[in-house]
Structures are given as structure tokens and as C-alpha cells.
Design a protein around this motif. Structure first.
Motif, short mmCIF file in Angstrom:
data_model
loop_
_atom_site.label_atom_id
_atom_site.label_comp_id
_atom_site.label_asym_id
_atom_site.label_seq_id
_atom_site.Cartn_x
_atom_site.Cartn_y
_atom_site.Cartn_z
N TYR A 116 0.72 -1.13 0.03
CA TYR A 116 0.10 0.10 -0.05
C TYR A 116 0.78 1.24 -0.13
N ASP A 117 1.93 1.33 0.91
CA ASP A 117 2.90 2.26 0.76
C ASP A 117 3.37 2.64 -0.50
N ALA B 235 -12.55 6.86 -2.56
CA ALA B 235 -12.60 7.48 -1.31
C ALA B 235 -14.05 7.02 -0.67
N TRP C 20 -8.47 3.45 0.92
CA TRP C 20 -9.24 3.50 -0.38
C TRP C 20 -8.85 2.69 -1.29
N ILE D 138 0.71 4.45 -2.64
CA ILE D 138 0.30 5.67 -2.14
C ILE D 138 1.41 6.56 -2.66
N THR E 130 -3.28 12.52 -3.52
CA THR E 130 -3.01 11.90 -2.25
C THR E 130 -4.19 10.87 -1.96
N LYS F 193 -5.24 7.23 0.51
CA LYS F 193 -5.32 6.48 1.63
C LYS F 193 -5.18 5.14 1.47
N LYS F 194 -4.61 4.71 2.53
CA LYS F 194 -4.53 2.83 2.50
C LYS F 194 -6.00 2.26 2.47
#
Length: 385
Positions: free
Chosen positions: A66-67, A247, A85, A70, A80, A82-83
């Protein structure tokens, strides 16, 4: 670091869709969106290390996965996320089907801007929805959106979802922020969810900028789904990995249910390692690849200008798929493509593969060593002398 994109790597006998589905060994395939280059060395190294472990059980995506996603979208596209999402899937095609099923009902209308990626048609048909095409305007060797027609179709009561190809395959357009904003305004006005397929977002050339649809404003962010993958960028289609980004928690819940229903959410250990390596360490390779692809495009464009001036090569803003106007031939695109395959052993795509609006065009894949490109173009030329 230097990368040898000129290396011709034999692919026949590797169960390659692109090469081994050809009717005979004399065929030069320049059709399906699959590159004839080795992937980035960092990806090969990561996969070799994973093979060395020797155990390939069910795999969960770690935090590093995930990092990597992202950071890639933030660094490359100023988006931007988020994990929470992110939903992993076994590829963008599986993601397309699951998203359509999750966010529409049987009989609902799904909009596209045509000509467009052929699997959009398959996904809509296979899910029992109705495809509605808003044809792009082709004028002066360039495509634009017919917003009047698009809004008329978006306003229909059964219109529920737009499949947006961003950047656009097969025409090679990068939609501007202004164009995307107008699309989004129309869809919000008429309660049409935008599903933005951004699989080609990393293959945008230097004079252009990819704008993720969901990054434009909060309304678009909360009323859309973004599909992405490293597969086109790093030539990893066979590893079956894609990501769904939204999101909107309600959308994610419905999409997750469909992915679980069809068991298309579990990705392989190789997909995990390849994505992490590509997104964390593959940018140098990618920039070298883009330069080579652009030089291939210039080579093709110059070849047509000198040898086949009766045909128009459209501007290439993104992808490695060149859209060529062959309307002066006066024959149907499929017949032209069939003749090239039969007589010149050259396999390209008929424009009608991408909808009726693709009549009069061919799509040529230029993601290959220059020597193969030159051979393919010479075969193309012989077909019209």
C-alpha cells in the motif's frame, strides 16, 4: 543506468498471447498492448528472490504494498490517497467487471467516449448492462469530446455510470484538467458515477501531464472510482495485478462484495513483490522506456510521412499505441487489417475493434525493439504499394 531496449528477445514458445496466438511463425505481431521488452531489472531481481523462497501459498498484501501505491501516485501524479481507499484485484479487467456490477443494475446504461478500449464493451455486455457511446469528434487529425452529445446521453434516466479511459486508448489523448472538469460537472449534475481507467497514466510523454480524475476536487473524489495497475507501465500483465481506488466507502463495500463473489481479490505473491519493486525502484527504467517509445513514435511518424503520406498518423500524447487514419484506402478497417495479416504477415488491430467510431483507422503497437518496428513498417508499406 543503461537499458538495452534494442535487444530482440524471442517470445515464441513462451505461451505469449501476443506471439503464440499468431497463425504461423512468420507473423510479426503489433497488436495487443503488450511490450516486447524485459521489465525493469529491479522487478526481475525481486521476483527471483521470491522464487528462491520456494513456497507460494495464499498471499496477503503487506503495508509495503500500500505504501508503494500511495507514494507512487503522490510522487508521479500529485494524487493523495489513503490505504483504506485501495482494493487489490487480479487486474483492471476484473476490476472493471466488479465495479460495473457493484454500482449499476441489469439494464442500466453505461457511457463511454468512443472509439474506446475494447474490453469496455466486453465488460458492459457481460454484465447485462446497456452500452451507450458518445462518439468523439475527429477533426484536423485530432479528437475532442462532443460535450453536447455527452450531456444528452448522461441526462437519460437509465444512465448510471461513465467508463472513462484516462489517458485514452486507442487515440492516445491525454485529457486536460479542463476537459475532465467538464466531464465531471456533467456526471455530477446527472448522477452518473465516473469510473476512470488510468492504467496508461504512467506512459504520458513530456509535453503532457496526466491528471487523475479524482484529484481535481472533493466532489469528483467522492463520486468516482479510479482503476490503476503497474501492468502496462512495467509489462507485467501476466502477473495479474490491479488496484481499485475510491474515497467513497459505500462504493468500496459494494465493489468488495462483487470481488469476493467472483473470487478475484486474491493476488499472487509475485504480483505483490513486482508492484513493490516497480513502484519503489523502477522510475529510472520507466523514464528510459518513455524516451525509447517516443523515439519509436517519431520513427514511425517520419516513415509514414516519407513512404505512406496518404495516411495520417495521429499525435501521440500517451500510451505506446499509435492510431493511424487509413480512410483514404476506401476499404473497411477490418478488411485492411485482415489483408495485412494474410499477405504481409503483419498483425495490427482494426479500428472497429474499439467501436463503430473506429472505422477508417488501425492501431499499431510500437512497444518493441527498433528493428522489429522497422520490419513491421516495411511490411505495412508493401501492403499498399
Amino acid at each position: 543506468m543503461d537499458y538495452n531496449f534494442d535487444e530482440v528477445i524471442p517470445r515464441r514458445g513462451s505461451n505469449s498471447v501476443k506471439w503464440d496466438l499468431a497463425p504461423n511463425d512468420e507473423v510479426l505481431p503489433m497488436w495487443v498492448a503488450d511490450m516486447d521488452f524485459k521489465t525493469a531489472p529491479c522487478v526481475i531481481e525481486a521476483l527471483q528472490k521470491r522464487v528462491g523462497h520456494g513456497i507460494f501459498g495464499y498471499t496477503d498484501a503487506p503495508q509495503a504494498y500500500y505504501d508503494a501505491i500511495i507514494n507512487w501516485w503522490s510522487r508521479r501524479h500529485n494524487f493523495t490517497i489513503k490505504k483504506g481507499w485501495i482494493i487489490s484485484s487480479t487486474g483492471v479487467i476484473a476490476a472493471l467487471s466488479a465495479t460495473i456490477k457493484a454500482l449499476t443494475e441489469t439494464g442500466d446504461q453505461v457511457l463511454v467516449l468512443s472509439p474506446v478500449y475494447n474490453h469496455f464493451f466486453d465488460a458492459v455486455e457481460n454484465t447485462g448492462r446497456e452500452m451507450v457511446c458518445s462518439n468523439l469528434i475527429y477533426q484536423d487529425n485530432y479528437y475532442t469530446i462532443d460535450f453536447n452529445d455527452f450531456e444528452q446521453k448522461a441526462a437519460q434516466p437509465k444512465a448510471k455510470l461513465l467508463l472513462l479511459c484516462n489517458p485514452h486508448n486507442p487515440i492516445g489523448r491525454v485529457w486536460t484538467q479542463q476537459e475532465l472538469t467538464r466531464i465531471g460537472e456533467i456526471c455530477l449534475k446527472h448522477n452518473v458515477v465516473v469510473v476512470s481507467d488510468e492504467i496508461h497514466s504512467d506512459l504520458v510523454y513530456d509535453d503532457f501531464t496526466h491528471v487523475p480524475f479524482a484529484s481535481i476536487n472533493e466532489d469528483f473524489l467522492n463520486y468516482s472510482v479510479t482503476l490503476g495497475a503497474p501492468s502496462k507501465t512495467f509489462n507485467l500483465a501476466g502477473l495479474q495485478v490491479g488496484n481499485i481506488i475510491s474515497a467513497n466507502a459505500a462504493y468500496r463495500k459494494k465493489i468488495n462484495e462483487k470481488l469476493n463473489e467472483h473470487e478475484t481479490w486474491i493476488i499472487s505473491p509475485f504480483a505483490v513483490e513486482a508492484l513493490i519493486a516497480a513502484y519503489n525502484n523502477g522510475e529510472g527504467w520507466l523514464e528510459a522506456l518513455k524516451k525509447y517509445l517516443w523515439d519509436n513514435y517519431v520513427y514511425l511518424k517520419d516513415f509514414f510521412a516519407a513512404q505512406l503520406p496518404q495516411f495520417k498518423v495521429l499525435p501521440l500524447q500517451a500510451t505506446y499505441l499509435v492510431w493511424v487514419d487509413i480512410s483514404t484506402v476506401g476499404e473497411q478497417s477490418q478488411k485492411v487489417a485482415d489483408n495485412l495479416l494474410k499477405n504481409q504477415k503483419l498483425w495490427v488491430n482494426s479500428g472497429t475493434m474499439y467501436g463503430e467510431a473506429g472505422e477508417g483507422f488501425l492501431r499499431i503497437n510500437i512497444a518493441c525493439p527498433r528493428a522489429l518496428l522497422a520490419e513491421g513498417l516495411n511490411r505495412f508499406k508493401v501492403g499498399f504499394v
